[in-house]
Write an enzyme that holds these catalytic residues in place. Structure first.
Site, PDB file in Angstrom:
ATOM      1  N   HIS B 340       0.819  -1.215   0.000  1.00  0.00           N
ATOM      2  CA  HIS B 340       0.000   0.000   0.000  1.00  0.00           C
ATOM      3  C   HIS B 340       0.852   1.265   0.000  1.00  0.00           C
ATOM      4  O   HIS B 340       0.490   2.261  -0.603  1.00  0.00           O
ATOM      5  CB  HIS B 340      -0.939   0.017   1.206  1.00  0.00           C
ATOM      6  CG  HIS B 340      -2.206  -0.729   0.961  1.00  0.00           C
ATOM      7  ND1 HIS B 340      -2.318  -2.079   1.138  1.00  0.00           N
ATOM      8  CD2 HIS B 340      -3.416  -0.313   0.524  1.00  0.00           C
ATOM      9  CE1 HIS B 340      -3.534  -2.459   0.826  1.00  0.00           C
ATOM     10  NE2 HIS B 340      -4.237  -1.412   0.442  1.00  0.00           N
ATOM     11  N   GLY B 341       1.951   1.234   0.712  1.00  0.00           N
ATOM     12  CA  GLY B 341       2.770   2.437   0.755  1.00  0.00           C
ATOM     13  C   GLY B 341       4.142   2.146   1.304  1.00  0.00           C
ATOM     14  O   GLY B 341       4.325   1.215   2.090  1.00  0.00           O
TER      15      GLY B 341
END
Lengths: 408, 486
Positions: B340-341
């Site tokens: 996601h990040g």
């Protein structure tokens, strides 16, 4: 008789047939997905046109009904400003004209809407800065500049003072008058209109204090949904210009599209009305302190006074008048604590503090409009009283601390 | 191009018109050209990056298919994966790796970053990497024969409704639809338009209006917040990301329907889940299905047919493999979090969910004797709270910030002060209540009552006109979609 009966029967039969026909037509219409969508679009457009008829004047709403916003001037020159562009202009002109009027005592008067509004305005009414000049009896030697924003908080005060100190030599300022309203401590951050003021110079200056850095972090990371930049989400996209062009074209050919800001105002107005109705919120409902906002605002006031001390500019602060003929909207304990804290802060910075909360009698405040009670904006006489209350203290301050020339 | 823009509405109108008014054999080319335009409207040069990545996968998948030896097939697969993951790591994780090197060695992070220059994260790289990876793995596993039409393959990767932020479809689900578009029925067409409209409603009216409140709240130092504030922030962000991403998915699904392509649902009332298993069957379904098929099951030593539906619906777990399954669970969610990040926050968010699933597995049997309704209510309350609190890791500015925020929950004295305007708590509460009520009214039981009184169609018309009304007023690209940054 028989004929009449048969006519009635035929009539009834026809109504029945019509009803069954409309029933089947109705079924056909609602049975078709396309037709349902088409009807929904028609209903939506009609509703939008009806909804767009109402105009909400947010400025009027901010300063309550029956209250007029006034631009004050002295000898043809503006001495008050109530928006960022006019404040910018006022300070720029003041700075430019300094050399031609070296003997004037220039005073910045920082405040909120109370400073630029008159309730139930009548010809001959003036704002407090005007009365300050008028009552000083020195042929305009005292030159107050009333700078105010509706619902201004102390973080905004701090940025405005930083901007002024950056543009105007401190030697040109004889004093600063600070209006201290308790309810504005519930406000937070800088409004988007500050954008033109937030240049590198101001940002560097703000970075000198801890609260200044916090204000900057919040400013730089604030939501992109600003009034000016409706396509902020497209920053960095090649088609941002195309989006703006398409939006402008739509606005040109479809007036309802161009008027969407008004429609949005209407939605927010109604949502607010709904909230108040559901929760029984009234103008005099007690507003509790919001701690982080309170802390940020008080820290800003502290940083502001530190900056003024550094520039050796005397401070005259006053606790803003509030309406006292109706139950207050402050929590009494919180209000008392705040006043004590303000007292300590002013003493710590050598600022003169006046408590003017009960200065304006009930009769000089605005009319009440049903549920609407204006707690913050008084009539013309209130402005006169305010100037009269400040003048002796201001004279004393200028004579004993920073003034170059005595006010007569 | 942002879905919530006038440009996209115009683009969609032109593409759909051109698509249906063109001969059958050139429709696919229209989709390809439209997809290139859609992506190129962000940065034209990055289209070449995707074309390069797609060419590599196309070439290697053909080699995998034709290779005789397993070793060679594996080598081609590894080369394909190395290219895809290498690009992803370079663009997305270089700064993250350098920052951690700086932290470990005490070197200045800025100086290390300067050595690699400015790296701009290509839009949607995480999503199209997953598409490419699943394609080559499916070919390697023999689940899908590679196609010998590069244009079609490129259309699969670039197909605009799903390439930037999903839904993540498998090759065998999408390529046949692109190769032979279905004849369009009026209901499908109107259904697509309605989905776009409801998706825009979720984005422009709900997500974008909650966003400024949530953004401002997360800028507040934790020491100035109370427990109730942190709870409100967690629920507020939970609502924002749900409306933002579910809205995006609905617009994507609706847009695909307009050109005759059917996507699976990506969200199904996730906040009504009564267990973590159910939550991941309802939230970002195509991603959790991907994680299941290409990460979790292989790590667990299990295998299921590849499909982008069902989410993470795994209940068979032989006890002899429980240790391996636990490692697989935590590893899969750790990687999913980091996907996601590029920040430890996201990895911790993944682990938070892994821990919750693990705890659920271990304790579930103790609640089996409770009445079903009580179990549902307890399960719903627990799942909702844990999921919402998990969002703090996801949204906080740093791990320290997240820990500070969690710390406030345990300071009971802090619950006496409120840090935001009263309206903020009210909005979060009202939205939660509104979601539950809407769900209740849209159940079959109420639907039948409406139908019996001939009210279903008028209600639908009113609901649709209300949605059009609101979207008309609020449609403006003031914010990107949250998942664009992934």
């Amino acid at each position: 008789m028989e004929e009449e009966a048969s006519r009635s029967a035929r009539g009834l039969l026809m109504i029945g047939e019509f009803a069954s026909l409309s029933g089947s037509a109705y079924k056909k219409i609602v049975g078709s997905a396309f037709l349902r969508l088409f009807i929904a679009i028609i209903i939506a457009i009609a509703a939008l046109y009806l909804y767009d008829r109402r105009r909400i004047q947010w400025d009027q709403f901010m300063v309550e009904e029956g209250t007029a916003s006034v631009d004050e001037s002295w000898e043809g020159r503006p001495i008050t400003a109530a928006s960022i562009p006019t404040i910018d202009e006022l300070v720029t002109n003041f700075s430019r004209n300094l050399s031609s009027e070296p003997t004037n005592k220039s005073i910045i008067w920082l405040g909120f809407s109370q400073l630029f509004t008159i309730n139930q305005y009548k010809p001959g009414n003036h704002l407090a800065p005007y009365w300050l000049i008028e009552k000083s009896n020195c042929n305009g030697c005292m030159h107050p500049l009333g700078i105010a924003l509706a619902n201004a908080n102390f973080q905004e005060y701090y940025v405005l003072i930083t901007m002024i100190l950056k543009r105007v030599p401190s030697s040109a300022l004889s004093a600063i008058i600070l209006t201290l309203p308790f309810d504005k401590l519930r406000e937070d951050g800088l409004r988007d209109e500050f954008e033109p003021l937030m240049d590198d110079g101001i940002q560097t200056e703000l970075r000198q204090s801890e609260i200044g850095r916090e204000i900057l972090v919040r400013w730089n990371q604030r939501g992109k949904a600003t009034l000016r930049d409706e396509s902020a989400g497209l920053r960095g996209f090649l088609h941002q210009r195309l989006e703006d062009k398409l939006t402008n074209t739509l606005s040109a050919i479809f007036p309802l599209w161009a008027d969407r800001a008004n429609l949005r105002s209407n939605v927010f107005w109604d949502l607010q009305f709904l909230r108040n109705a559901v929760l029984g919120i009234r103008p005099n409902t007690v507003r509790k302190v919001i701690l982080p906002r309170y802390v940020r605002n008080m820290n800003s006031l502290d940083a502001l006074m530190t900056a003024l001390n550094r520039a050796r500019i005397p401070i005259l602060a006053y606790i803003a008048p509030v309406r006292s003929d109706v139950p207050t909207l402050y929590d009494p304990a919180e209000y008392e604590t705040w006043k004590q804290e303000i007292g300590r802060l002013c003493a710590g910075h050598g600022a003169q503090l006046l408590n003017l909360e009960t200065l304006v009698p009930g009769k000089y405040w605005g009319r009440t409009h049903g549920d609407w009670i204006d707690f913050m904006h008084f009539q013309g006489k209130g402005h006169e009283l305010l100037a009269e209350a400040l003048l002796p203290e201001l004279r004393r301050l200028l004579d004993t601390r920073g003034g170059n020339h005595a006010v007569q | 191009m942002l879905f919530n823009s006038v440009t996209y509405c115009t683009f969609l109108l032109l593409v759909v018109t051109a698509f249906w008014s063109s001969p059958l054999k050139i429709r696919r080319n229209i989709l390809l050209v439209a997809s290139v335009l859609f992506y190129g409207s962000w940065r034209a040069e990055y289209v070449f990056l995707i074309v390069f990545s797609a060419s590599v996968d196309y070439f290697f998948s053909l080699q995998i298919f034709s290779a005789k030896s397993t070793t060679l097939r594996r080598a081609y697969l590894l080369m394909s994966l190395a290219t895809n993951l290498g690009l992803l790591i370079y663009f997305k994780y270089t700064y993250f790796i350098l920052d951690n090197v700086a932290l470990a060695t005490g070197m200045p992070a800025a100086a290390l970053r300067a050595t690699v220059g400015d790296i701009i994260l290509p839009l949607g790289i995480s999503f199209y990497t997953f598409l490419s990876v699943s394609y080559t793995i499916d070919v390697y596993r023999g689940e899908f024969k590679p196609i010998r039409d590069f244009g079609l393959y490129l259309t699969y990767v670039l197909f605009w409704p799903h390439m930037i932020a999903g839904p993540i479809l498998r090759a065998h689900e999408l390529i046949p639809q692109l190769a032979a578009p279905r004849a369009q029925r009026a209901e499908e067409f109107v259904g697509g338009l309605k989905q776009i409209m409801f998706g825009l409603f979720l984005k422009v009216f709900l997500a974008d209006q909650v966003a400024p409140l949530v953004d401002a709240a997360f800028l507040t130092p934790p020491t100035q917040l109370g427990g109730l504030d942190v709870l409100t922030m967690a629920f507020g962000f939970g609502q924002q990301i749900y409306f933002d991403f579910a809205g995006y998915s609905m617009i994507a699904i609706g847009s695909a329907r307009l050109v005759g392509v059917k996507f699976p649902a990506n969200f199904n009332w996730p906040y009504l889940a009564t267990s973590p298993r159910e939550f991941w069957r309802r939230w970002h379904i195509t991603l959790s299905s991907w994680i299941r098929d290409y990460l979790y099951l292989p790590l667990s030593g299990l295998r299921e047919p590849s499909k982008s539906e069902g989410g993470l619906d795994i209940q068979f777990m032989p006890s002899r493999k429980s240790a391996r399954a636990t490692v697989a669970l935590f590893s899969a969610w750790f990687i999913m979090g980091l996907w996601h990040g590029a920040s430890w926050n996201f990895a911790l968010w993944g682990l938070w969910h892994a821990a919750f699933i693990f705890a659920y597995r271990k304790t579930n049997r103790y609640f089996a004797s409770l009445p079903a309704s009580l179990r549902s209510v307890l399960g719903w309350g627990t799942t909702l709270s844990v999921v919402m609190l998990g969002w703090i890791f996801f949204r906080a500015r740093s791990v320290t910030n997240a820990i500070g925020l969690y710390g406030r929950l345990f300071d009971l004295g802090s619950y006496r002060h409120l840090a935001f305007r009263e309206t903020q708590y009210l909005i979060v509460f009202a939205i939660m209540l509104g979601m539950l009520l809407f769900r209740l009214l849209s159940t079959h039981r109420f639907g039948d009552v409406f139908a019996r009184h001939g009210l279903r169609e008028p209600t639908e018309i009113l609901l649709l006109s209300g949605t059009i009304f609101v979207v008309f007023i609020f449609l403006r690209p003031v914010n990107q979609f949250i998942y664009f940054q992934f």
